[in-house]
Write an enzyme that holds these catalytic residues in place. Structure first.
Site, mmCIF file in Angstrom:
data_model
loop_
_atom_site.group_PDB
_atom_site.id
_atom_site.type_symbol
_atom_site.label_atom_id
_atom_site.label_comp_id
_atom_site.label_asym_id
_atom_site.label_seq_id
_atom_site.Cartn_x
_atom_site.Cartn_y
_atom_site.Cartn_z
ATOM 1 C CG ASN A 97 -1.703 1.256 1.395
ATOM 2 O OD1 ASN A 97 -1.817 2.035 0.451
ATOM 3 N ND2 ASN A 97 -2.255 1.476 2.577
ATOM 4 C CD1 TRP A 98 3.993 1.261 -2.662
ATOM 5 C CD2 TRP A 98 3.754 2.163 -4.714
ATOM 6 N NE1 TRP A 98 4.848 0.611 -3.503
ATOM 7 C CE2 TRP A 98 4.731 1.144 -4.773
ATOM 8 C CE3 TRP A 98 3.443 2.860 -5.876
ATOM 9 C CZ2 TRP A 98 5.389 0.805 -5.958
ATOM 10 C CZ3 TRP A 98 4.091 2.530 -7.049
ATOM 11 C CH2 TRP A 98 5.063 1.518 -7.091
ATOM 12 C CE LYS A 99 -0.114 3.525 4.633
ATOM 13 N NZ LYS A 99 -0.141 3.679 6.063
ATOM 14 C CG HIS A 159 -5.954 2.251 4.926
ATOM 15 N ND1 HIS A 159 -5.549 3.218 5.804
ATOM 16 C CD2 HIS A 159 -4.934 1.362 4.847
ATOM 17 C CE1 HIS A 159 -4.318 2.928 6.227
ATOM 18 N NE2 HIS A 159 -3.933 1.806 5.659
ATOM 19 C CD GLU A 170 -2.949 5.876 6.453
ATOM 20 O OE1 GLU A 170 -2.899 5.872 5.220
ATOM 21 O OE2 GLU A 170 -2.032 5.403 7.168
ATOM 22 C CD GLU A 181 -3.665 -2.103 7.215
ATOM 23 O OE1 GLU A 181 -2.615 -2.465 6.684
ATOM 24 O OE2 GLU A 181 -4.144 -0.968 7.063
ATOM 25 N N GLY A 197 2.244 2.656 10.556
ATOM 26 C CA GLY A 197 3.216 3.726 10.362
ATOM 27 C C GLY A 197 3.895 4.182 11.639
ATOM 28 C CB SER A 211 4.926 -1.457 11.910
ATOM 29 O OG SER A 211 4.513 -0.113 12.143
ATOM 30 N N GLY A 251 2.695 -1.066 4.177
ATOM 31 C CA GLY A 251 2.779 0.342 3.795
ATOM 32 C C GLY A 251 4.216 0.732 3.500
ATOM 33 N N GLY A 252 4.840 1.397 4.453
ATOM 34 C CA GLY A 252 6.187 1.952 4.284
ATOM 35 C C GLY A 252 7.192 1.015 3.629
#
Ligand code: PGA
Length: 248
Positions: A9-11, A94, A96, A166, A172, A212, A233-234
């Site tokens: 998930n590149w956001k 998600h 966010e 999640e 993150g 994470s 993600g990251g």
């Protein structure tokens, strides 16, 4: 038999040029791998990724979609628009989006239903906040998200949905859930699917953990019986890191 599925998930990261550079490197690293994978990327990079990953098993996903076919919804993208460019997956709900963009269980449900009329597989996110966990409400919260988000969805459609657990406090933050905490909730999600559907359906649904996930903790997370994959993600922004996770 559920095949492990790792989604990135590149956001809101990567331009078209950056996505192309990632894809060129990642294709080579991924070749010959059995684990399934997809990159969920910003709308503006989807076409480049579909082109780059053509002829490979690497899927491409969006991170949001609108539930209407078309209409006066400034800034939104429809399922048909995603289908036209060949997108395989779409993240829905998600945290966010729930936190910053007003996503609710009700809109999650509408988006899932619209996606299920297409060939695009939804990745539905669920998870509790730290406050909810500390108050002992974690299971009630996640169960509510599942019951309301999946309302009216048939058994045949449920099998197409990937569920990503999640916990918001682990996204993150570098603070991963322990494998036991992640495994416990993924098992709870599978049990809830048995209650809502039946064992046969619950057995087939891919349940991911997200929050994470990094090369250093991917193995212990994937060792948990009820965890079939990760939403990353990251650590999905660098081809080598993401590949190390896929190679858990
Ligand atoms: P993270 O994000 O891996 O950077 O914690 C996960 C996610 O939000 O899907």
């Amino acid at each position: 038999m559920r095949i492990p599925f790792m989604a990135g998930n590149w956001k809101m990261f990567k331009t078209k040029a950056e996505a192309k550079a990632f894809a060129e490197e990642f294709k080579g690293l991924y070749e010959g791998t059995d684990v399934e994978t997809a990159i969920c990327a910003p709308f503006t990079t989807l076409e480049v990724l579909v082109e780059e990953f053509g002829g490979t098993k690497i899927g491409v996903g969006a991170q949001n979609v609108h539930f209407a076919d078309e209409g006066a919804y400034t800034g939104e993208i429809s399922v048909g628009m995603l289908e036209e460019i060949g997108v395989d997956f779409c993240i829905v709900g998600h945290s966010e989006r729930r936190q910053y963009f007003g996503e609710t269980d009700e809109t999650v449900n509408l988006k899932l239903k619209k996606l299920l009329t297409s060939s695009i597989r939804p990745i539905m996110c669920a998870g509790e906040s730290l406050e909810q966990r500390d108050a002992g409400k974690l299971f009630d919260v996640v169960k509510g998200q599942l019951i309301n988000g999946l309302e009216g969805i048939s058994r045949d459609d449920m099998i197409k949905i990937v569920v990503a657990y999640e916990p918001i406090w682990a996204i993150g933050t570098g603070r991963t859930a322990t494998p036991e905490q992640a495994g416990e909730m993924c098992a709870f999600i599978r049990n809830t699917l048995i209650e809502m559907y039946d064992e046969d359906v619950a057995d087939q649904v891919i349940i991911q953990y997200g929050g994470s996930v990094k090369p250093a903790n991917a193995t212990e997370i994937m060792n948990m019986e009820e965890i079939d994959g990760a939403l990353v993600g990251g650590a999905s922004l660098k081809a080598k890191d993401f590949m190390e996770i896929i190679d858990f």
